[in-house]
Design an enzyme around this catalytic site. Sequence first.
Site, mmCIF file in Angstrom:
data_model
loop_
_atom_site.group_PDB
_atom_site.id
_atom_site.type_symbol
_atom_site.label_atom_id
_atom_site.label_comp_id
_atom_site.label_asym_id
_atom_site.label_seq_id
_atom_site.Cartn_x
_atom_site.Cartn_y
_atom_site.Cartn_z
ATOM 1 N N GLU A 1 -12.839 -0.127 1.776
ATOM 2 C CA GLU A 1 -11.843 -0.276 0.708
ATOM 3 C C GLU A 1 -12.143 -1.509 -0.114
ATOM 4 O OE1 GLU A 1 -7.724 -0.266 1.657
ATOM 5 O OE2 GLU A 1 -7.750 1.821 2.294
ATOM 6 N N HIS B 1 -12.196 9.805 -8.807
ATOM 7 C CA HIS B 1 -11.161 9.785 -9.839
ATOM 8 C C HIS B 1 -10.054 10.799 -9.564
ATOM 9 C CE1 HIS B 1 -14.106 7.306 -11.884
ATOM 10 N NE2 HIS B 1 -13.103 6.857 -12.617
ATOM 11 N N CYS C 1 0.815 -1.226 0.000
ATOM 12 C CA CYS C 1 0.000 0.000 0.000
ATOM 13 C C CYS C 1 0.842 1.267 0.000
ATOM 14 C CB CYS C 1 -0.956 0.004 1.190
ATOM 15 S SG CYS C 1 -2.215 -1.277 1.064
#
Length: 121
Positions: free
Chosen positions: A110, A67, A23
């Site tokens: 997530e 986005h 991550c």
Amino acid sequence: MFEICVESDFCAAHRLNNYLGACENLHGHNFKVEVVVRCSKLNQTYIGIDFKELKGHLKDILSALDHRYLNEIDFFSKTNPTSEMIAKYIFETLKSRIKECDLYTVSVYETPTSKATYMED
């Protein structure tokens, strides 16, 4: 007491600074967001807050994240854009927009099986 819950989603990229693992690298998620408000009173139509209104506020907030590379958003400049901090950002931004009820929790998923929830004490 009544609880009203709405859900929405957004797609974004982030990386976790000072994290040892995958991550740490740039990656993305299809985040799901769940908002729960509590209302002790109903209006004359017996509604605490209209789903449409609550969804509209949430949509406005998420459009600023959708986005995007979350690390570049001002709120995350001094912290990591973890699910915990994304939930806090959404909570703090949404709280001032809701007058009829009390914002109770904001949860950010997530993945379908991993979420973080923020609420005030």
